[in-house]
Design a protein around this motif. Structure first.
Motif, PDB file in Angstrom:
ATOM      1  N   VAL A 578      33.551  35.588  39.320  1.00  0.00           N
ATOM      2  CA  VAL A 578      34.695  36.444  39.629  1.00  0.00           C
ATOM      3  C   VAL A 578      35.014  37.413  38.498  1.00  0.00           C
ATOM      4  O   VAL A 578      35.575  38.480  38.725  1.00  0.00           O
ATOM      5  CB  VAL A 578      35.942  35.590  39.958  1.00  0.00           C
ATOM      6  N   ASN A 579      34.636  37.059  37.266  1.00  0.00           N
ATOM      7  CA  ASN A 579      34.906  37.969  36.143  1.00  0.00           C
ATOM      8  C   ASN A 579      34.097  39.254  36.242  1.00  0.00           C
ATOM      9  O   ASN A 579      34.453  40.265  35.648  1.00  0.00           O
ATOM     10  CB  ASN A 579      34.575  37.278  34.815  1.00  0.00           C
ATOM     11  N   SER A 580      33.006  39.225  36.988  1.00  0.00           N
ATOM     12  CA  SER A 580      32.104  40.380  37.003  1.00  0.00           C
ATOM     13  C   SER A 580      32.162  41.171  38.293  1.00  0.00           C
ATOM     14  O   SER A 580      31.341  42.064  38.505  1.00  0.00           O
ATOM     15  CB  SER A 580      30.661  39.902  36.767  1.00  0.00           C
ATOM     16  N   ILE A 581      33.117  40.863  39.196  1.00  0.00           N
ATOM     17  CA  ILE A 581      33.187  41.583  40.471  1.00  0.00           C
ATOM     18  C   ILE A 581      33.710  42.990  40.236  1.00  0.00           C
ATOM     19  O   ILE A 581      34.830  43.162  39.750  1.00  0.00           O
ATOM     20  CB  ILE A 581      34.098  40.854  41.475  1.00  0.00           C
ATOM     21  N   PRO A 582      32.941  44.033  40.589  1.00  0.00           N
ATOM     22  CA  PRO A 582      33.424  45.410  40.410  1.00  0.00           C
ATOM     23  C   PRO A 582      34.378  45.811  41.536  1.00  0.00           C
ATOM     24  O   PRO A 582      34.391  45.209  42.610  1.00  0.00           O
ATOM     25  CB  PRO A 582      32.137  46.247  40.463  1.00  0.00           C
ATOM     26  N   LYS A 583      35.185  46.853  41.293  1.00  0.00           N
ATOM     27  CA  LYS A 583      36.107  47.349  42.322  1.00  0.00           C
ATOM     28  C   LYS A 583      35.352  47.767  43.580  1.00  0.00           C
ATOM     29  O   LYS A 583      35.843  47.596  44.700  1.00  0.00           O
ATOM     30  CB  LYS A 583      36.894  48.553  41.782  1.00  0.00           C
ATOM     31  N   GLU A 584      34.162  48.333  43.390  1.00  0.00           N
ATOM     32  CA  GLU A 584      33.399  48.823  44.533  1.00  0.00           C
ATOM     33  C   GLU A 584      33.072  47.687  45.507  1.00  0.00           C
ATOM     34  O   GLU A 584      33.072  47.870  46.738  1.00  0.00           O
ATOM     35  CB  GLU A 584      32.101  49.495  44.056  1.00  0.00           C
ATOM     36  N   THR A 585      32.781  46.515  44.962  1.00  0.00           N
ATOM     37  CA  THR A 585      32.454  45.368  45.818  1.00  0.00           C
ATOM     38  C   THR A 585      33.683  44.915  46.602  1.00  0.00           C
ATOM     39  O   THR A 585      33.604  44.612  47.792  1.00  0.00           O
ATOM     40  CB  THR A 585      31.921  44.208  44.952  1.00  0.00           C
ATOM     41  N   ILE A 586      34.838  44.872  45.931  1.00  0.00           N
ATOM     42  CA  ILE A 586      36.080  44.497  46.623  1.00  0.00           C
ATOM     43  C   ILE A 586      36.390  45.484  47.731  1.00  0.00           C
ATOM     44  O   ILE A 586      36.709  45.109  48.862  1.00  0.00           O
ATOM     45  CB  ILE A 586      37.244  44.426  45.608  1.00  0.00           C
ATOM     46  N   GLU A 587      36.255  46.788  47.406  1.00  0.00           N
ATOM     47  CA  GLU A 587      36.575  47.802  48.423  1.00  0.00           C
ATOM     48  C   GLU A 587      35.593  47.726  49.587  1.00  0.00           C
ATOM     49  O   GLU A 587      35.967  47.945  50.741  1.00  0.00           O
ATOM     50  CB  GLU A 587      36.552  49.205  47.805  1.00  0.00           C
ATOM     51  N   ARG A 588      34.319  47.408  49.304  1.00  0.00           N
ATOM     52  CA  ARG A 588      33.328  47.309  50.381  1.00  0.00           C
ATOM     53  C   ARG A 588      33.726  46.229  51.387  1.00  0.00           C
ATOM     54  O   ARG A 588      33.661  46.425  52.601  1.00  0.00           O
ATOM     55  CB  ARG A 588      31.950  47.005  49.796  1.00  0.00           C
ATOM     56  N   ILE A 589      34.205  45.086  50.883  1.00  0.00           N
ATOM     57  CA  ILE A 589      34.633  44.004  51.778  1.00  0.00           C
ATOM     58  C   ILE A 589      35.825  44.458  52.629  1.00  0.00           C
ATOM     59  O   ILE A 589      35.882  44.218  53.837  1.00  0.00           O
ATOM     60  CB  ILE A 589      35.001  42.757  50.953  1.00  0.00           C
ATOM     61  N   ILE A 590      36.782  45.151  51.987  1.00  0.00           N
ATOM     62  CA  ILE A 590      37.970  45.608  52.719  1.00  0.00           C
ATOM     63  C   ILE A 590      37.586  46.649  53.759  1.00  0.00           C
ATOM     64  O   ILE A 590      38.047  46.606  54.908  1.00  0.00           O
ATOM     65  CB  ILE A 590      39.019  46.165  51.728  1.00  0.00           C
ATOM     66  N   ARG A 591      36.726  47.616  53.382  1.00  0.00           N
ATOM     67  CA  ARG A 591      36.323  48.662  54.336  1.00  0.00           C
ATOM     68  C   ARG A 591      35.546  48.058  55.513  1.00  0.00           C
ATOM     69  O   ARG A 591      35.721  48.481  56.667  1.00  0.00           O
ATOM     70  CB  ARG A 591      35.456  49.702  53.619  1.00  0.00           C
ATOM     71  N   ASN A 592      34.675  47.081  55.228  1.00  0.00           N
ATOM     72  CA  ASN A 592      33.956  46.411  56.320  1.00  0.00           C
ATOM     73  C   ASN A 592      34.940  45.743  57.276  1.00  0.00           C
ATOM     74  O   ASN A 592      34.778  45.780  58.497  1.00  0.00           O
ATOM     75  CB  ASN A 592      32.996  45.362  55.753  1.00  0.00           C
ATOM     76  N   SER A 593      35.953  45.125  56.706  1.00  0.00           N
ATOM     77  CA  SER A 593      36.954  44.434  57.522  1.00  0.00           C
ATOM     78  C   SER A 593      37.732  45.427  58.371  1.00  0.00           C
ATOM     79  O   SER A 593      38.042  45.173  59.548  1.00  0.00           O
ATOM     80  CB  SER A 593      37.910  43.653  56.621  1.00  0.00           C
ATOM     81  N   MET A 594      38.078  46.577  57.797  1.00  0.00           N
ATOM     82  CA  MET A 594      38.800  47.607  58.545  1.00  0.00           C
ATOM     83  C   MET A 594      37.946  48.168  59.679  1.00  0.00           C
ATOM     84  O   MET A 594      38.432  48.380  60.796  1.00  0.00           O
ATOM     85  CB  MET A 594      39.233  48.732  57.607  1.00  0.00           C
TER      86      MET A 594
END
Length: 865
Positions: A578-594
């Motif tokens: 979890v220390n190495s998760i970039p913002k891009e990865t978090i946003e990708r999960i959210i955009r996929n969900s949307m």
């Protein structure tokens, strides 16, 4: 027998005989011109004044009981409301006095009526002094100002008959000695502040018999405020002051626009000008209350509707500054609402929260709000006063002479559950501002509240018949069957314990389930007035949203700012710590969900935002830990059965599953007067006969006059307790209340995404006292249906057994010969339970019910002690 009695409130008003005086000695007709000038076209004020003078001084009524008897003999509704005139007398607030109440809707001019009664009584020489009592400094100040204005009115003074004994009374307060010809206006605090008040010196020692006492907003005297504030402390003594023999007051008139003790209408009203009368005559604003609201459960949308109503009022009443009143139940909630509304108003008007705060006036009895009440509130109608929104506590709303309130919002449904509180809330918006004779006030309430408002303004008084269960405090059963119960509470210490070293969270689909969302839409609310006219308002509203970028930043910031150990996130392209998760990865999960939920754009509703945060929440923590509470028992305390309190049950419940148990000696045992008066009629009514069970008084070993069972299992258990073979073993027993008598705390884990623990309490159903070999065994029983092994019952069982184990040890250490045995019990084991009672195995803890075993089968419920 009817379960509910319905009355037209007007039918409960006591009629004073208009010819009940000698016009040769009580020369009331000489004051007609004075009353015409004082009251102008407000005919009801003149009628109220004349009624009061005739009742007080006409000589026909030596006390309120005489007036009641006269009305009771001719009024069928009163005889239906009270079975006997003696029953009526018992409910009188100020017995054995010439006392009564005048009911005038808020905004219809009570001060004119008070001044008129005072001036005429002094002018005719019927009394020497007048004491006007009120509940607050605000009301006191307003009354003194009004009385000074009327007293200095030259036209009004010229209409006073030449024969008047006192023509120009002095308007004073209790800082001065109350002399002959004075009208003293004081708040109730002065009656008990001997160092600052002249009331005791002027009227004490029986000198009050020539003083007329007028009590403004008298409902406070009969509905004392809760709490320990200075206001509540003095108001609780108001009624005692009025009937204090040390003063010897004889003539007592109360005035209010809210003649209710909760939902019950006063039974000493001699004149009534109702809210409905006042609205239909255009004396006060017409009320429109919410009858149907499309969306009730989203706070932000409710606030948007309130704001749009406010802006519409600004356009309609464009020469004035419109006010909206938000009403809360207490000071704490008022402060919370102030913060919430500041934030909302700042966002709505694109201003800072400091600027928004300058538009919101909070009015409570808290010391920090004294300036608001004394300085800002009196001028809040004026255009140069910056406040447009008022947040007020419900019970502190009298005493305002504010006319620009065009919208009232009760902020909590449960806080306004009586006619008294509803009438108080409505009363704040009734006064009509100059230039707008057809003004209206909108009540934006929960739509389930509409029936209560309709009942109030349509003058319907509905009384649900109930019977009362009381503890016996005299007689053989009271002496033999009351017993002591011991209880303990706990202090708690919380500790955390790591449970696992590593956990891998799989998001290989990279999708969080979101709900469909529509940010902006149209919704409606219907408002209805007392004549049944309905208007529909449409609102363009938007749900609160937050941008995807802010949500991403919030999640990422949590990852960066906190230390994590032993957690990994497995995605399609590999496994991250979890220390190495970039913002891009978090946003990708959210955009996929949307995309999966067909959500376009860059905004998320708060519901979807929360869903995303919850999904990531498992990552926003250190190693999984469990919460452990160490409970330390406090010293024991005693709860005697004679402190159980009363219980009530409605006749409607008796038509369903409930039952009533009573002894063969019930006629001399039933404590509550109302219950005793109707009990024979109810128990012999064919519709209720199956619900009433008579028990031989020698087998009915309980200190309660009537025992209620709410279900079949409870009923069967009580029947078994009273069987001769069981009663001879039992020393005494008590069916407890559902709350506020003997409580046991337990902890239950929420079955939702939070899995948080909630501390709750329950009161066991039965306590059975058995004396054996010098020990008092208390068998505690919680009754449930067969097989009811819910998680809640498992938690109750676990904590109750530990509770009684702790209690038994404490009692043993203190050499107190009492021991507790606890069981969950269902009808399937009643036979075994009572068999073990008779053979002595129950008190030896050699009995286990099927439900006991079921509830012990899952050891994962709750946390360890």
């Amino acid at each position: 027998m009817q379960e509910k009695l319905t009355f037209n409130t007007q039918s409960l008003v006591l009629k004073v005989n208009p010819a009940g005086y000698n016009p040769l000695t009580l020369k009331l007709d000489d004051w007609d011109r004075y009353l015409d000038i004082l009251c102008k076209n407000r005919h009801y004020q003149k009628e109220a004044i004349r009624t009061a003078i005739i009742y007080l001084f006409g000589g026909r009524y030596e006390n309120i009981e005489k007036l009641i008897l006269e009305n009771y003999n001719i009024n069928n509704e009163l005889r239906e409301r009270y079975k006997t005139v003696e029953d009526y007398y018992k409910k009188v607030q100020l017995p054995n006095h010439i006392a009564a109440t005048i009911d005038l809707a808020t905004g219809t001019g009570k001060s004119y009526v008070m001044f008129g009664i005072a001036q005429i009584a002094l002018g005719l020489g019927l009394i020497d002094k007048v004491l006007v009592m009120c509940p607050s400094l605000t009301i006191e100040s307003g009354l003194k100002d009004k009385f000074h204005t009327l007293n200095n009115d030259a036209i009004l003074a010229a209409a006073i008959p030449n024969s008047a004994i006192i023509r120009n009374p002095n308007i004073i307060d209790a800082n001065n000695t109350i002399a002959v010809g004075d009208i003293c206006v004081e708040n109730i605090h002065a009656a008990y502040s001997k160092s600052q008040s002249s009331i005791v010196d002027s009227l004490g020692f029986g000198k009050g018999d020539r003083c007329l006492v007028l009590s403004d907003e008298v409902h406070h005297a009969y509905n004392p405020m809760s709490g320990n504030s200075e206001d509540s402390k003095y108001i609780k003594k108001w009624k005692d002051f009025l009937i204090n023999d040390g003063y010897g007051f004889k003539y007592l008139i109360g005035l209010t626009g809210t003649c209710y003790v909760d939902n019950e209408y006063f039974n000493d009203v001699i004149y009534r000008y109702s809210l409905k009368d006042a609205m239909q005559a255009g004396v006060v604003k017409m009320i429109y209350y919410t009858s149907k609201d499309e969306i009730q459960n989203e706070a932000s949308i409710k606030l948007q509707k309130i704001y749009q109503n406010h802006e519409e009022n600004r356009a309609v009443y464009n020469t004035l500054k419109p006010l909206t009143l938000l009403v809360t139940k207490d000071i704490r909630f008022a402060k919370q609402q102030f913060e919430i509304f500041c934030e909302f108003l700042a966002k709505q008007e694109n201003i800072s929260e400091d600027e928004a705060a300058k538009k919101i006036l909070i009015v409570t009895s808290a010391k920090e709000h004294t300036k608001n009440v004394q300085i800002y509130l009196p001028t809040v109608d004026q255009l140069d006063n910056p406040f447009e929104w008022i947040i007020s506590v419900s019970m502190l709303t009298e005493g305002w002479d504010v006319k620009n309130v065009f919208q009232i919002v009760p902020m909590e449904e449960r806080a306004f559950n009586s006619k008294l509180l509803i009438a108080q809330v409505l009363g704040r918006g009734l006064r009509i501002p100059g230039g707008y004779q057809t003004a209206q006030v909108t009540i934006y309430n929960h739509d389930s509240w509409s029936s209560k408002i309709k009942s109030l303004v349509n003058e319907i008084l509905e009384i649900e018949l109930k019977i009362v269960s009381s503890i016996l405090n005299t007689g053989n059963r009271a002496d033999n069957y009351n017993f002591d119960l011991y209880n303990i509470d706990y202090d708690r210490e919380e500790t955390l314990k790591e449970t696992r070293e590593t956990e891998v969270f799989k998001y290989e689909k990279e999708v969080i389930k979101l709900q469909s969302q529509t940010a902006e839409f149209t919704t409606f609310t219907e408002f209805e007035n007392i004549n049944g006219k309905i208007i529909t308002k449409n609102y363009q509203v938007s749900k609160d949203t937050e941008s995807v970028s802010k949500v991403v930043s919030k999640i990422h910031q949590e990852f960066v700012s906190r230390k994590f150990e032993g957690i990994a996130l497995k995605l399609k392209d590999g496994e991250y710590t979890v220390n190495s998760i970039p913002k891009e990865t978090i946003e990708r999960i959210i955009r996929n969900s949307m995309a999966e939920a067909k959500i376009d754009g860059d905004e998320l509703t708060l519901a979807n935002k929360q869903n995303i945060l919850s999904s990531f929440n498992t990552l926003l923590r250190k190693k999984p830990k469990s919460v452990t509470f160490t409970r330390k028992p406090t010293p024991y305390f005693i709860a005697n059965t004679n402190h159980r309190g009363i219980e009530t049950i409605s006749l409607g419940s008796l038509r369903r599953d409930a039952s009533v148990f009573y002894s063969t000696n019930y006629n001399s045992e039933i404590v509550n007067d109302d219950t005793r008066s109707i009990f024979d009629e109810i128990k012999d009514d064919r519709d209720f006969r199956g619900a009433f069970r008579e028990i031989n008084e020698h087998l009915y070993k309980t200190p309660v006059d009537l025992v209620f069972s709410s279900s079949g299992p409870e009923e069967s258990f009580i029947i078994a307790l009273c069987k001769p073979e069981n009663a001879q073993i039992i020393t005494s027993w008590l069916k407890s209340r559902n709350q506020s008598f003997y409580f046991i705390e337990y902890s239950l884990t929420r079955q939702d995404s939070t899995h948080t623990k909630k501390q709750q309490q329950f009161n066991p159903d039965f306590f059975i006292s058995i004396h054996n070999s010098g020990v008092n065994y208390i068998v505690v029983v919680e009754i449930k249906a067969d097989g009811d092994d819910s998680d809640e019952n498992k938690a109750k069982s676990k904590y109750a057994k530990q509770h009684f184990a702790d209690l038994n040890q404490i009692l043993k250490d203190a050499d107190i010969p009492q021991e507790y045995i606890f069981h969950f019990l269902s009808p399937g084991n009643y036979t075994e339970f009572f068999d073990h009672l008779r053979n002595g195995k129950l008190i030896k803890s050699e009995f286990t019910s099927e439900l006991d075993n079921l509830l012990d089968s899952d050891e994962t419920i709750g946390s360890s002690n």
